[in-house]
Structure formats: structure tokens, C-alpha cells
Design a protein around this motif. Structure first.
Motif, PDB file in Angstrom:
ATOM      1  N   GLU A 140      41.580  69.896 -46.357  1.00 11.79           N
ATOM      2  CA  GLU A 140      43.033  69.745 -46.367  1.00 11.79           C
ATOM      3  C   GLU A 140      43.687  70.752 -47.304  1.00 11.79           C
ATOM      4  N   LYS A 141      43.043  71.042 -48.432  1.00  8.74           N
ATOM      5  CA  LYS A 141      43.626  71.996 -49.384  1.00  8.74           C
ATOM      6  C   LYS A 141      43.676  73.417 -48.830  1.00  8.74           C
ATOM      7  N   ASP A 142      42.888  73.697 -47.802  1.00  4.58           N
ATOM      8  CA  ASP A 142      42.858  75.026 -47.195  1.00  4.58           C
ATOM      9  C   ASP A 142      43.638  75.092 -45.888  1.00  4.58           C
ATOM     10  N   ALA A 143      44.210  73.974 -45.474  1.00  2.00           N
ATOM     11  CA  ALA A 143      44.779  73.891 -44.125  1.00  2.00           C
ATOM     12  C   ALA A 143      45.989  74.799 -43.941  1.00  2.00           C
ATOM     13  N   MET A 144      46.852  74.891 -44.953  1.00  2.00           N
ATOM     14  CA  MET A 144      48.040  75.730 -44.780  1.00  2.00           C
ATOM     15  C   MET A 144      47.662  77.193 -44.574  1.00  2.00           C
ATOM     16  N   ALA A 220      51.538  68.033 -41.893  1.00  2.00           N
ATOM     17  CA  ALA A 220      50.993  69.185 -41.176  1.00  2.00           C
ATOM     18  C   ALA A 220      49.608  69.575 -41.688  1.00  2.00           C
ATOM     19  N   ALA A 221      49.447  69.674 -42.991  1.00  2.00           N
ATOM     20  CA  ALA A 221      48.156  70.091 -43.537  1.00  2.00           C
ATOM     21  C   ALA A 221      47.067  69.080 -43.199  1.00  2.00           C
ATOM     22  N   TYR A 222      47.394  67.798 -43.313  1.00  2.00           N
ATOM     23  CA  TYR A 222      46.386  66.785 -42.997  1.00  2.00           C
ATOM     24  C   TYR A 222      45.996  66.838 -41.525  1.00  2.00           C
ATOM     25  N   LEU A 223      46.966  67.058 -40.654  1.00  2.00           N
ATOM     26  CA  LEU A 223      46.659  67.101 -39.220  1.00  2.00           C
ATOM     27  C   LEU A 223      45.708  68.253 -38.883  1.00  2.00           C
TER      28      LEU A 223
END
Length: 282
Positions: A140-144, A220-223
Motif C-alpha cells: 500500500e505504501k508503494d501504490a501511489m 485509491a492506494a488501498y485499492l
């Protein structure tokens, strides 16, 4: 950056909207805003360009979907707490996922065709995520960092097909023209907080949806993180993330589109759409 695709359907060219709102041609630098062209390294090269050095696009060309050659069009159901409440559905414990057919994607202002035998065609303003670098098992921390940008989506839905014909929601979600995307693909650096964007939709000038991405159950990041646990996300994949309250299904009695209506919608910072809904004519 605000990236666009313009021109006749199936022949769109890549473009950029400069700070003055003028459309600039990117054809000399990228063949299309699709696939590998949406990876972070490619977008960094485009961002390094001086917009004023790019050719101006004359006239008012058709604006196409802001991403081309989409291979995976993923949608999230019941992802706004206030929308779940209007439908009487419980808050999902995990994201509800389904697919829209990629070939339902059209430009933001193209006509939408109400399908043959439709009884319950509905509207849904949604925030869509366009994948850049992508991958599987994304933290999740890398999702963006895996996201190329965001855009407006009208997740047009046929509710009878979706919920009364058995099987999966996909039946009511992927009809031709049911996926207007755009006008712009807005890169994440242009958006201060993607989880605090105003959203709205009007039918024939009547405001029926007023909401905000702040009421999303799963952000958004979690998705991106969550979906990547089940499938590989590739550059150019689209995830549309759910709608706030005010859909036709939620009215008492419900209201649906029959043909002849004009639907306008938008999201703060991501632009607006307008579609004429037409009945199926064979």
C-alpha cells in the motif's frame, strides 16, 4: 500534467493541456497514451518537455478516452459509505470487484447508447485510476507510485441486467459505450489529496449526485494494493472506484434513463463530461 487523446474514434492522437488550457500535440514524443507509454519513466520524459514548445492543436477536435488500448477495466462496487446507505447495503468488509468490458470505453462527450431491451439504465460519476508501472503484490505504501494518473469515469449501469438476470454484475456494466473516460488523465502530482475531491452529476440540468472521494470506504492506494493481490496490474489498466449517492436506483421511486437525456458530470481537478443518452436503434 493533464494528458489527453484527441481526434476521430480509433485514430486518437496524444496531447497535453498547458497551463493556459490550450491543447498541445505530443505526437512527436509518444505514439499514444497507452501501455508502456504510461510507465513512470515515460511520463517523466513528457513532464520534462516545455509545453510551449509543443505544437498547438487548432480548432475543437473530438476528445477521446484519455487512455488507449485498455486491456483490463476493473470496477469497485459499493465503495462509498453514503452510497451503500442509500441502497440499503451493508458496508463491505473487503472491496467488491467486477469487470467492465474494455471495449465499452468511449470519449467523455461521446453519445451513450441505451442497450436493447434495457429497462433500468443508470448513471454513476466515479474516480478512475489509470495504472502506470503496475505489478503484483504491491504494498500500500508503494501504490501511489504505481499510478499514472486519475480521470473521470461515468460507470453507466443497466440495473436489471446487473442484479435481476442472475450471475455477475458484469452483465449490466459492459454494454457498448458504458465507459466514458476523461477528458484528462491527470498525473498524481497535480492533485493535492485524491481522497478529498468534490464529485457531481446532473441529468438534464438537475443536480442528482453531490459527493466527495472522502467518503470512499477503500481509498485509491488501498485499492491498487488490494487488487494486485489477485491479478497483475499492467500499464494502462483502469480501475473505477465507486460512486457517491444520487444514482437513479437510489431514488424513491427509482429513476432511469430512457433516451434523450443529457448527463453532465465532473470531479474537482479532473474535468467534466457531457453525454447524450440515445435509445438503441439497431
Amino acid at each position: 500534467m493533464k494528458l489527453v487523446r484527441y481526434g476521430a474514434f480509433g485514430q486518437e492522437k496524444p496531447g497535453l493541456v498547458d497551463s493556459a488550457g490550450k491543447l498541445r500535440d505530443l505526437s512527436a514524443h509518444v505514439s499514444d497514451l497507452a501501455g508502456a507509454a504510461l510507465k513512470s519513466a515515460s511520463l517523466a520524459k513528457l513532464k520534462a518537455l516545455s509545453p510551449e514548445s509543443l505544437p498547438l492543436v487548432e480548432g475543437s477536435p473530438r476528445i477521446g478516452a484519455c487512455v488507449g488500448d485498455v486491456r483490463n477495466f476493473i470496477a469497485v462496487g459499493l465503495n462509498f459509505a453514503d452510497h451503500a446507505a442509500e441502497t440499503g447495503a451493508p458496508i463491505p468488509a473487503e472491496p467488491i470487484l467486477f469487470n467492465k468490458a474494455p471495449n465499452c470505453i468511449v470519449g467523455p462527450n461521446d453519445d451513450v447508447i441505451i442497450p436493447k431491451n434495457s429497462k433500468k439504465t443508470d448513471w454513476e460519476v466515479e474516480l478512475a485510476i489509470v495504472i502506470g508501472d503496475g505489478g503484483s503484490y504491491i504494498d500500500e505504501k508503494d501504490a501511489m507510485a504505481a499510478i499514472a494518473g486519475f480521470c473521470v469515469c461515468n460507470d453507466v449501469s443497466e440495473r436489471e441486467f446487473q442484479t435481476e438476470r442472475g450471475g455477475q454484475w458484469a452483465k449490466g456494466k459492459g454494454c457498448p459505450t458504458f465507459g466514458p473516460l476523461g477528458p484528462w488523465l491527470v498525473t498524481p502530482d497535480e492533485i493535492a489529496d485524491v481522497q478529498n475531491l468534490a464529485m457531481w452529476l446532473e441529468v438534464d440540468g438537475e443536480r442528482v449526485q453531490n459527493g466527495s472521494t472522502k467518503t470512499m470506504i477503500f481509498g485509491a492506494a488501498y485499492l491498487v494494493h488490494y487488487i494486485s493481490q489477485f491479478m497483475q496490474l499492467d500499464p494502462g489498466d483502469v480501475i473505477t472506484t465507486g460512486t457517491p449517492p444520487g444514482v437513479g436506483l437510489g431514488f424513491k421511486p427509482p429513476r432511469f434513463l430512457k433516451g434523450g437525456e443529457t448527463v453532465a458530470l465532473g470531479i474537482e481537478g479532473l474535468g467534466t463530461q457531457k453525454q447524450l443518452f440515445k435509445p438503441y436503434a439497431g
